[in-house]
Scaffold this active site. Structure first.
Site, PDB file in Angstrom:
ATOM      1  N   TRP A 181       0.766  -0.888   0.102  1.00  0.00           N
ATOM      2  CA  TRP A 181       0.183   0.131  -0.281  1.00  0.00           C
ATOM      3  C   TRP A 181       0.668   1.214   0.199  1.00  0.00           C
ATOM      4  O   TRP A 181       1.425   1.888   0.608  1.00  0.00           O
ATOM      5  CB  TRP A 181      -1.006  -0.048   0.941  1.00  0.00           C
ATOM      6  CG  TRP A 181      -1.398   1.309   0.917  1.00  0.00           C
ATOM      7  CD1 TRP A 181      -2.743   1.749   0.267  1.00  0.00           C
ATOM      8  CD2 TRP A 181      -1.798   2.735   2.058  1.00  0.00           C
ATOM      9  NE1 TRP A 181      -2.957   2.861   0.902  1.00  0.00           N
ATOM     10  CE2 TRP A 181      -2.592   3.480   2.260  1.00  0.00           C
ATOM     11  CE3 TRP A 181      -0.601   2.863   3.508  1.00  0.00           C
ATOM     12  CZ2 TRP A 181      -1.974   4.344   1.909  1.00  0.00           C
ATOM     13  CZ3 TRP A 181      -0.788   3.406   4.178  1.00  0.00           C
ATOM     14  CH2 TRP A 181      -1.023   4.903   3.854  1.00  0.00           C
ATOM     15  N   GLU A 222      -3.433  -2.510  -3.045  1.00  0.00           N
ATOM     16  CA  GLU A 222      -3.924  -2.156  -2.171  1.00  0.00           C
ATOM     17  C   GLU A 222      -4.458  -0.382  -2.588  1.00  0.00           C
ATOM     18  O   GLU A 222      -3.630   0.484  -2.721  1.00  0.00           O
ATOM     19  CB  GLU A 222      -3.672  -2.246  -0.601  1.00  0.00           C
ATOM     20  CG  GLU A 222      -4.767  -2.208  -0.586  1.00  0.00           C
ATOM     21  CD  GLU A 222      -4.626  -1.588   1.219  1.00  0.00           C
ATOM     22  OE1 GLU A 222      -3.314  -2.017   2.106  1.00  0.00           O
ATOM     23  OE2 GLU A 222      -5.347  -1.171   2.131  1.00  0.00           O
ATOM     24  N   LYS A 224      -6.722   3.260  -2.806  1.00  0.00           N
ATOM     25  CA  LYS A 224      -7.225   3.735  -2.771  1.00  0.00           C
ATOM     26  C   LYS A 224      -7.742   5.427  -2.928  1.00  0.00           C
ATOM     27  O   LYS A 224      -7.203   5.927  -3.457  1.00  0.00           O
ATOM     28  CB  LYS A 224      -6.729   3.946  -0.707  1.00  0.00           C
ATOM     29  CG  LYS A 224      -6.694   5.723  -0.239  1.00  0.00           C
ATOM     30  CD  LYS A 224      -6.286   5.178   1.435  1.00  0.00           C
ATOM     31  CE  LYS A 224      -6.760   6.276   2.238  1.00  0.00           C
ATOM     32  NZ  LYS A 224      -5.992   5.687   3.698  1.00  0.00           N
ATOM     33  N   ASP A 255      -9.648  -2.586   0.529  1.00  0.00           N
ATOM     34  CA  ASP A 255     -10.129  -2.352   1.555  1.00  0.00           C
ATOM     35  C   ASP A 255     -11.425  -2.017   1.812  1.00  0.00           C
ATOM     36  O   ASP A 255     -11.353  -1.541   1.090  1.00  0.00           O
ATOM     37  CB  ASP A 255      -8.763  -1.481   1.415  1.00  0.00           C
ATOM     38  CG  ASP A 255      -8.810  -1.229   3.049  1.00  0.00           C
ATOM     39  OD1 ASP A 255      -9.892  -0.333   4.567  1.00  0.00           O
ATOM     40  OD2 ASP A 255      -7.826  -1.203   4.028  1.00  0.00           O
ATOM     41  N   HIS A 258     -11.139   2.604   1.966  1.00  0.00           N
ATOM     42  CA  HIS A 258     -11.174   2.716   0.394  1.00  0.00           C
ATOM     43  C   HIS A 258     -11.542   2.926  -0.910  1.00  0.00           C
ATOM     44  O   HIS A 258     -11.518   3.240  -2.416  1.00  0.00           O
ATOM     45  CB  HIS A 258      -9.452   2.048   0.022  1.00  0.00           C
ATOM     46  CG  HIS A 258      -8.522   2.019   0.756  1.00  0.00           C
ATOM     47  ND1 HIS A 258      -7.401   1.246   1.117  1.00  0.00           N
ATOM     48  CD2 HIS A 258      -8.646   2.676   2.509  1.00  0.00           C
ATOM     49  CE1 HIS A 258      -6.868   1.763   2.118  1.00  0.00           C
ATOM     50  NE2 HIS A 258      -7.390   2.358   2.763  1.00  0.00           N
ATOM     51  N   HIS A 282      -9.281  -5.892   2.942  1.00  0.00           N
ATOM     52  CA  HIS A 282      -8.893  -5.649   4.361  1.00  0.00           C
ATOM     53  C   HIS A 282     -10.149  -5.397   5.306  1.00  0.00           C
ATOM     54  O   HIS A 282     -10.489  -4.143   4.255  1.00  0.00           O
ATOM     55  CB  HIS A 282      -8.147  -4.587   4.233  1.00  0.00           C
ATOM     56  CG  HIS A 282      -6.325  -4.480   4.366  1.00  0.00           C
ATOM     57  ND1 HIS A 282      -5.790  -3.624   3.854  1.00  0.00           N
ATOM     58  CD2 HIS A 282      -5.926  -5.943   4.255  1.00  0.00           C
ATOM     59  CE1 HIS A 282      -4.089  -3.851   4.615  1.00  0.00           C
ATOM     60  NE2 HIS A 282      -4.643  -5.048   4.143  1.00  0.00           N
ATOM     61  N   ASP A 290     -12.506   7.140   5.173  1.00  0.00           N
ATOM     62  CA  ASP A 290     -11.466   5.632   5.822  1.00  0.00           C
ATOM     63  C   ASP A 290     -11.604   5.548   7.556  1.00  0.00           C
ATOM     64  O   ASP A 290     -10.127   6.557   7.845  1.00  0.00           O
ATOM     65  CB  ASP A 290     -10.793   5.578   5.554  1.00  0.00           C
ATOM     66  CG  ASP A 290      -9.353   4.654   4.851  1.00  0.00           C
ATOM     67  OD1 ASP A 290      -9.950   3.632   5.528  1.00  0.00           O
ATOM     68  OD2 ASP A 290      -8.378   4.566   4.990  1.00  0.00           O
ATOM     69  N   ASP A 292     -11.406   3.450   9.351  1.00  0.00           N
ATOM     70  CA  ASP A 292     -11.248   2.227  10.224  1.00  0.00           C
ATOM     71  C   ASP A 292     -11.495   1.715  11.825  1.00  0.00           C
ATOM     72  O   ASP A 292     -11.376   1.783  12.110  1.00  0.00           O
ATOM     73  CB  ASP A 292      -9.329   2.293  10.019  1.00  0.00           C
ATOM     74  CG  ASP A 292      -9.088   2.417   8.762  1.00  0.00           C
ATOM     75  OD1 ASP A 292      -9.671   1.061   8.306  1.00  0.00           O
ATOM     76  OD2 ASP A 292      -8.444   3.185   8.263  1.00  0.00           O
ATOM     77  N   ASP A 322      -8.500  -4.885   8.505  1.00  0.00           N
ATOM     78  CA  ASP A 322      -7.761  -3.471   8.847  1.00  0.00           C
ATOM     79  C   ASP A 322      -8.590  -1.922   9.870  1.00  0.00           C
ATOM     80  O   ASP A 322      -9.374  -1.412   9.315  1.00  0.00           O
ATOM     81  CB  ASP A 322      -6.807  -2.892   7.430  1.00  0.00           C
ATOM     82  CG  ASP A 322      -6.358  -1.730   7.726  1.00  0.00           C
ATOM     83  OD1 ASP A 322      -5.650  -0.983   8.639  1.00  0.00           O
ATOM     84  OD2 ASP A 322      -5.963  -1.061   6.713  1.00  0.00           O
TER      85      ASP A 322
HETATM   86  C1  LIG Z   1      -1.935   0.091   8.295  1.00  0.00           C
HETATM   87  C2  LIG Z   1      -2.124  -0.465   6.497  1.00  0.00           C
HETATM   88  O1  LIG Z   1      -1.135  -1.144   5.695  1.00  0.00           O
HETATM   89  C3  LIG Z   1      -2.558   0.426   6.040  1.00  0.00           C
HETATM   90  O2  LIG Z   1      -4.061   0.551   6.814  1.00  0.00           O
HETATM   91  C4  LIG Z   1      -3.398   0.576   4.508  1.00  0.00           C
HETATM   92  O3  LIG Z   1      -3.602  -0.923   4.625  1.00  0.00           O
HETATM   93  C5  LIG Z   1      -4.387   1.218   4.904  1.00  0.00           C
HETATM   94  O4  LIG Z   1      -5.588   0.578   4.008  1.00  0.00           O
HETATM   95  C6  LIG Z   1      -4.419   2.674   4.529  1.00  0.00           C
HETATM   96  O5  LIG Z   1      -5.807   3.623   4.402  1.00  0.00           O
HETATM   97 MN   LIG Z   2      -5.489  -1.511   4.215  1.00  0.00          MN
END
Ligand SMILES: C[C@H](O)[C@H](O)[C@@H](O)C(=O)CO
Ligand SMILES: [Mn+2]
Length: 414
Positions: A181, A222, A224, A255, A258, A282, A290, A292, A322
């Site tokens: 990523w 990955e 985004k 993810d 994303h 993810h 995003d 999380d 994630d």
């Molecule tokens: C820490 C990770 O690599 C990170 O969360 C990545 O996977 C991501 O999703 C960034 O937004």
């Molecule tokens: Mn991620």
């Protein structure tokens, strides 16, 4: 076997669903738990820069792991409350060494304590190069930076990360997914997106030129949509990486945070799986952005699990988590999120899949709706409790005391 499981098994049998087959299938699905939930994505290196790559853990709950030893203790506790055998997803800046290697100097030996520990715990390892939190990422550009010197620095980091992941996979007898990523992007509207994407593609090609045995290491990429500070353009967009994964034969990482908030990520699985061999997920919960958040058993996760089961994609999908929430117990976050992923999978495995597919094939959408809604009321909890009991982990209220006691034991960390 409990009486309630016995009764539940009969109810599911009435729906032509075999609970034993579902339990066996669930026990064979490893979840790759992300190390970074344990310390708010801080890592253990001595050198850091100002760029967070547009990702941010918020909150100040006591008990953040400050050392590899503390993180491993927290992980051991978390795994002991999650039924089954799983994996750990490690980021490169979680090295465990007294040395201070820069990102372009990391070596396998800096991670050996993690490998030894994983062996002892019976865990698989996955890996990630860390392209953020470093002075050479302060322009929000790394592999796509116009300066060749900066690109070369990050290419070297990526090469070394792939090598480390391959050695981990070989040592543990299970391929490590090495997820790439790259946070690169622009705060305001760029005028030459093509040049940036060409540089990213060329850097990735150089970085991934060395072939590693797929039994040891699998590359994933990955995408985004945007991050904080790179609102106008992310160089590694979804289209960029979808094309890259197809052209170069890598895994594609989706993810769930994303994409645009109205997009349904579960819907993407069957589309991309027609063009890429394997996927990495993810699993996350974006709230307005995003963010999380710890995953819930909400529609997005249930639909994701159902797609994985109904499309037969479980064998081609690596499930990683994630999220990072620092406002609650970090160990509880791992336990709740991982168990929710498993519960969603179990719910999907307990659906009358053949019957549902048959009525849809016959255009009987009324019965499809009736069946999916009535199936929500099936005694799923008794099957989950049985799974926990067979794996010797607590279920329901029994979990709370354990989580509280562990949190109390780490709350005094400075
Ligand atoms: C820490 C990770 O690599 C990170 O969360 C990545 O996977 C991501 O999703 C960034 O937004
Ligand atoms: Mn991620």
């Amino acid at each position: 076997m409990s009486k309630s499981y016995d009764a539940a098994r009969d109810v599911f049998a009435g729906w032509e669903v075999d609970t034993e087959a579902a339990l066996t299938a669930l026990s064979q699905i490893p979840i790759s738990m992300h190390c970074w939930q344990g310390d708010d994505v801080v890592g253990f290196e001595k050198k850091t820069g100002s760029s967070g790559g547009g990702i941010q853990a918020t909150g100040n709950h006591p008990g953040r792991a400050r050392t590899p030893e503390e993180l491993r203790a927290d992980l051991e506790f978390a795994y002991s409350k999650i039924p089954g055998k799983h994996r750990l997803n490690l980021h490169a800046f979680y090295m465990d060494t007294d040395e201070s290697p820069d990102r372009d100097e990391i070596e396998y030996r800096h991670f050996i304590p993690w490998v030894d520990w994983a062996k002892e715990q019976g865990l698989g390892l996955d890996f990630n190069p860390t392209f953020f939190a470093h002075a050479k990422a302060d322009d929000n550009l790394t592999l796509s930076h116009p300066d060749a010197g900066i690109r070369d620095f990050w290419i070297e980091h990526g090469k070394r990360s792939r090598e480390i992941a391959a050695r981990m996979g070989e040592a543990l007898g299970s391929a490590a997914v090495n997820n790439i990523w790259v946070p690169d992007g622009y705060k305001d509207i760029p005028v030459d997106r093509m040049a940036a994407r060409q540089r990213l593609e060329a850097s990735l090609d150089t970085m991934c030129a060395e072939k590693h045995d797929k039994a040891h290491m699998l590359d994933a990429v990955e995408s985004k949509l945007f991050g904080i500070g790179v609102e106008a353009c992310t160089v590694g967009s979804h289209e960029f990486y979808l094309g890259y994964a197809i052209k170069r034969g890598t895994l594609l990482c989706l993810d769930m945070g994303h994409f645009h908030p109205t997009e349904n990520i579960a819907d993407k699985l069957s589309s991309v799986a027609l063009s890429v061999d394997e996927l990495l997920l993810h699993v996350s919960r974006p709230m307005r952005w995003d963010s999380d958040h710890v995953i819930l058993q909400d529609d997005s996760i249930l639909q994701m699990a159902q797609e994985l089961v109904f499309t037969g994609l479980l064998d081609r999908t690596h499930i990683g988590l994630d999220f990072f929430d620092a406002t609650i117990s970090r160990t509880a976050a791992w336990v709740i999120g991982s168990r929710n992923m498993q519960k969603a999978l179990l719910r999907a495995l307990l659906l009358p899949q053949d019957r549902l597919k048959e009525v849809e094939e016959n255009l009987d959408w009324t019965t499809r709706l009736m069946l999916t809604e009535e199936a929500r009321d099936l005694p799923f909890a008794a099957v989950w409790e049985e799974f926990c009991e067979r794996n010797e982990v607590p279920a329901g209220l029994g979990l709370i005391d354990d989580l509280d006691a562990y949190q109390a034991s780490v709350a005094g960390r400075g």
